[in-house]
Design an enzyme around this catalytic site. Structure first.
Site, PDB file in Angstrom:
ATOM      1  N   ARG A   1       0.447  -4.949  -4.452  1.00 34.05           N
ATOM      2  CA  ARG A   1       0.666  -5.929  -3.378  1.00 34.05           C
ATOM      3  C   ARG A   1       1.047  -7.259  -4.012  1.00 34.05           C
ATOM      4  NH1 ARG A   1      -0.808  -3.797   1.501  1.00 34.05           N
ATOM      5  NH2 ARG A   1      -2.455  -2.231   1.506  1.00 34.05           N
TER       6      ARG A   1
ATOM      7  N   GLY B   1       6.408  -2.002   3.568  1.00 34.47           N
ATOM      8  CA  GLY B   1       5.989  -2.317   4.934  1.00 34.47           C
ATOM      9  C   GLY B   1       6.286  -3.761   5.287  1.00 34.47           C
TER      10      GLY B   1
ATOM     11  N   ARG C   1     -23.714   8.145  13.962  1.00 28.34           N
ATOM     12  CA  ARG C   1     -23.261   8.257  12.580  1.00 28.34           C
ATOM     13  C   ARG C   1     -21.843   7.696  12.445  1.00 28.34           C
ATOM     14  NH1 ARG C   1     -27.807   9.504  12.252  1.00 28.34           N
ATOM     15  NH2 ARG C   1     -28.796  11.158  11.046  1.00 28.34           N
TER      16      ARG C   1
ATOM     17  N   THR D   1       6.362  -6.529   2.383  1.00 31.03           N
ATOM     18  CA  THR D   1       7.499  -6.174   1.519  1.00 31.03           C
ATOM     19  C   THR D   1       8.815  -6.604   2.165  1.00 31.03           C
ATOM     20  OG1 THR D   1       6.261  -4.282   0.717  1.00 31.03           O
ATOM     21  CG2 THR D   1       8.648  -4.213   0.393  1.00 31.03           C
TER      22      THR D   1
ATOM     23  N   GLU E   1      -9.895   0.060  11.896  1.00 27.79           N
ATOM     24  CA  GLU E   1     -10.535  -0.908  10.989  1.00 27.79           C
ATOM     25  C   GLU E   1     -10.555  -2.311  11.592  1.00 27.79           C
ATOM     26  OE1 GLU E   1      -9.194   0.214   6.452  1.00 27.79           O
ATOM     27  OE2 GLU E   1      -7.653  -0.404   7.851  1.00 27.79           O
TER      28      GLU E   1
ATOM     29  N   HIS F   1      -5.729  -2.478  10.120  1.00 28.27           N
ATOM     30  CA  HIS F   1      -6.422  -3.747  10.351  1.00 28.27           C
ATOM     31  C   HIS F   1      -5.808  -4.537  11.494  1.00 28.27           C
ATOM     32  CE1 HIS F   1      -8.641  -3.588   6.413  1.00 28.27           C
ATOM     33  NE2 HIS F   1      -9.538  -4.006   7.284  1.00 28.27           N
TER      34      HIS F   1
ATOM     35  N   GLN G   1      -6.394   8.948   4.003  1.00 29.68           N
ATOM     36  CA  GLN G   1      -5.321   8.918   5.007  1.00 29.68           C
ATOM     37  C   GLN G   1      -3.956   8.586   4.388  1.00 29.68           C
ATOM     38  OE1 GLN G   1      -7.087   6.922   8.864  1.00 29.68           O
ATOM     39  NE2 GLN G   1      -8.338   6.411   7.107  1.00 29.68           N
TER      40      GLN G   1
ATOM     41  N   GLY H   1       0.850  -1.196   0.000  1.00 29.41           N
ATOM     42  CA  GLY H   1       0.000   0.000   0.000  1.00 29.41           C
ATOM     43  C   GLY H   1       0.881   1.239   0.000  1.00 29.41           C
TER      44      GLY H   1
ATOM     45  N   ASP I   1       0.737   2.600   8.915  1.00 32.64           N
ATOM     46  CA  ASP I   1       0.373   1.820  10.104  1.00 32.64           C
ATOM     47  C   ASP I   1       1.419   1.887  11.223  1.00 32.64           C
ATOM     48  OD1 ASP I   1      -1.915   1.010   8.801  1.00 32.64           O
ATOM     49  OD2 ASP I   1      -1.031  -0.841   8.049  1.00 32.64           O
TER      50      ASP I   1
HETATM   51  O1  F6P Z   1      -1.098  -1.134   5.226  1.00 30.17           O
HETATM   52  C1  F6P Z   1      -1.572   0.137   4.954  1.00 30.17           C
HETATM   53  C2  F6P Z   1      -3.064   0.152   4.840  1.00 30.17           C
HETATM   54  O2  F6P Z   1      -3.411   1.454   4.483  1.00 30.17           O
HETATM   55  C3  F6P Z   1      -3.845  -0.297   6.069  1.00 30.17           C
HETATM   56  O3  F6P Z   1      -3.915   0.644   7.086  1.00 30.17           O
HETATM   57  C4  F6P Z   1      -5.169  -0.590   5.438  1.00 30.17           C
HETATM   58  O4  F6P Z   1      -5.897  -1.460   6.254  1.00 30.17           O
HETATM   59  C5  F6P Z   1      -4.798  -1.222   4.130  1.00 30.17           C
HETATM   60  O5  F6P Z   1      -3.526  -0.699   3.816  1.00 30.17           O
HETATM   61  C6  F6P Z   1      -5.737  -0.937   2.989  1.00 30.17           C
HETATM   62  O6  F6P Z   1      -5.294  -1.667   1.882  1.00 30.17           O
HETATM   63  P1  F6P Z   1      -5.752  -1.436   0.363  1.00 30.17           P
HETATM   64  O7  F6P Z   1      -5.135  -0.134  -0.094  1.00 30.17           O
HETATM   65  O8  F6P Z   1      -5.187  -2.587  -0.358  1.00 30.17           O
HETATM   66  O9  F6P Z   1      -7.222  -1.341   0.374  1.00 30.17           O
END
Ligand code: F6P
Length: 357
Positions: free
Chosen positions: A74, A111, A275, A114, A231, A180, A283, A11, A136
């Site tokens: 990925r 990360g 909500r 990787t 998440e 996550h 982010q 990511g 993260d």
């Molecule tokens: O590992 C970085 C991250 O942004 C996590 O915080 C998030 O859960 C995930 O990647 C989202 O992944 P993707 O961009 O594949 O939807």
């Protein structure tokens, strides 16, 4: 002559370009005879020999640019030893491309996943230097990863903005923050924005404790309550399930994400108007914050130094504000998560923040 291969995998996040610029500037300022091979879309580029030749000029003006000029994708580590759909051995293909191009080393920015693959390539005899990226902040061996502070800023602003509307309407608001597996981002953005409840994967929650906290705030005269929810936040009940049982539960899960489930549970058990807001990939987007620009540039510079000195097999990181090098075998496969007894968690609790535990 130095031949350097470079790739960004996993990511994306802010300051990937700043970090690559740092590597290239530090090397080209010291040595004129350098060839840079930019592999496109992460390990895919190295596997399939998809690269572009770059010069110092390609790295000019990208300090503040978000995303990655090389693209990313990925490539799951668990599948790296499995042949692709045409029977290609991916690890062998990466090695062959490395040797064919007579590379002196690979600079890999990424990360957790990787780093597992980077370490595998090191074990296979390739020269590798890595840089820690991820919003993260969950990479082992470094106090901080670049991208993290920028994401904290964005998530904080998202929660800040919710405060006024939550107050106007007297609502309970859940802001879902990325992460996550670990809660560093949620914890930091939650504290920075004055969230009342912070839910992270490492500290399973009890929905009744969450509702108690909202009642407590209402009784004190507060019109609204803000939850920063990762998440990967998980209930105490779900945390007790085996992997198999949890997978089974998720098969029939009809919520888009955990925040919507929590919102429903609060509604079922109380009269609050709830909500959910999900800033999502915002982010990870946009320009890196000044901290990340400096940090990624420092890391890039130190990675450049390692390459000039022919020192390979390391990730550059930061410990107690000093840039360090950490052997890749120490980094790969380990997660840096938030401990439930961490000082920062205790401090947050003393401030009255509930973790729903
Ligand atoms: O590992 C970085 C991250 O942004 C996590 O915080 C998030 O859960 C995930 O990647 C989202 O992944 P993707 O961009 O594949 O939807």
């Amino acid at each position: 002559m130095k031949r350097i291969g470079m790739l960004t995998s996993g990511g994306d996040c802010q300051a990937l370009n700043a970090a690559m610029r740092g590597v290239v500037k530090s090397i080209t300022n010291a040595e004129k005879d350098v060839e840079i091979y930019g592999f496109l879309e992460g390990y895919k580029g190295l596997i399939y020999g998809n690269f572009t030749m770059l010069t110092g000029k390609d790295f000019a003006g990208i300090l503040t640019k978000g995303g990655t000029i090389l693209g990313s994708s990925r490539t799951p580590f668990k599948l790296i030893r499995e042949p692709d759909e045409n029977g290609l051995d991916k690890v062998e293909a990466m090695k062959q491309n490395y040797y064919k191009l007579k590379l002196d080393c690979l600079v890999i920015l990424g990360g957790n996943g990787t780093h597992k693959t980077a370490n595998l390539l090191r074990e296979e005899g390739l020269n590798v230097v890595t840089l820690p990226k991820t919003i993260d902040n969950d990479l082992w061996g470094t106090d901080m990863t670049f991208g993290f502070q920028s994401a904290v800023d964005i998530a904080t602003e998202a929660i800040d903005r919710i405060h006024t509307t939550a107050d106007s309407h007297g609502r309970v608001f859940i802001v879902e923050v990325m992460g996550h597996k670990v809660g560093w981002l949620t914890l930091n953005a939650g504290m920075a924005s004055g969230a009342d409840i912070i839910l992270i994967p490492e500290i399973p929650y009890d929905i009744d404790k969450i509702i108690d906290k909202i009642h407590e705030r209402t009784a004190r005269g507060s019109k609204f309550t803000i939850l920063a929810v990762a998440e990967g936040a998980i209930s105490k009940k779900d945390a007790k399930l085996s992997k198999k049982e949890y997978k089974e539960k998720m098969k029939n899960y009809h919520y888009p994400s955990v925040s919507y489930e929590i919102a429903d549970l609060i509604r079922e058990k109380s009269d609050y108007d709830v909500r959910v807001t999900v800033p999502g990939h915002t982010q990870r987007g946009g320009s890196p914050c000044p901290y990340d620009r400096v940090f990624a540039s420092r890391l890039g510079s130190e990675a450049g130094k390692l390459i000039l000195e022919g020192e390979y097999g390391f990730m550059v990181g930061i410990k107690n504000r000093e840039i360090i090098k950490v052997p890749l075998e120490e980094v790969a496969g380990k997660l840096k998560s938030v401990s439930a007894d961490a000082t920062i968690v205790k401090e947050a609790k003393m401030l009255g923040i509930s973790f729903g535990d």
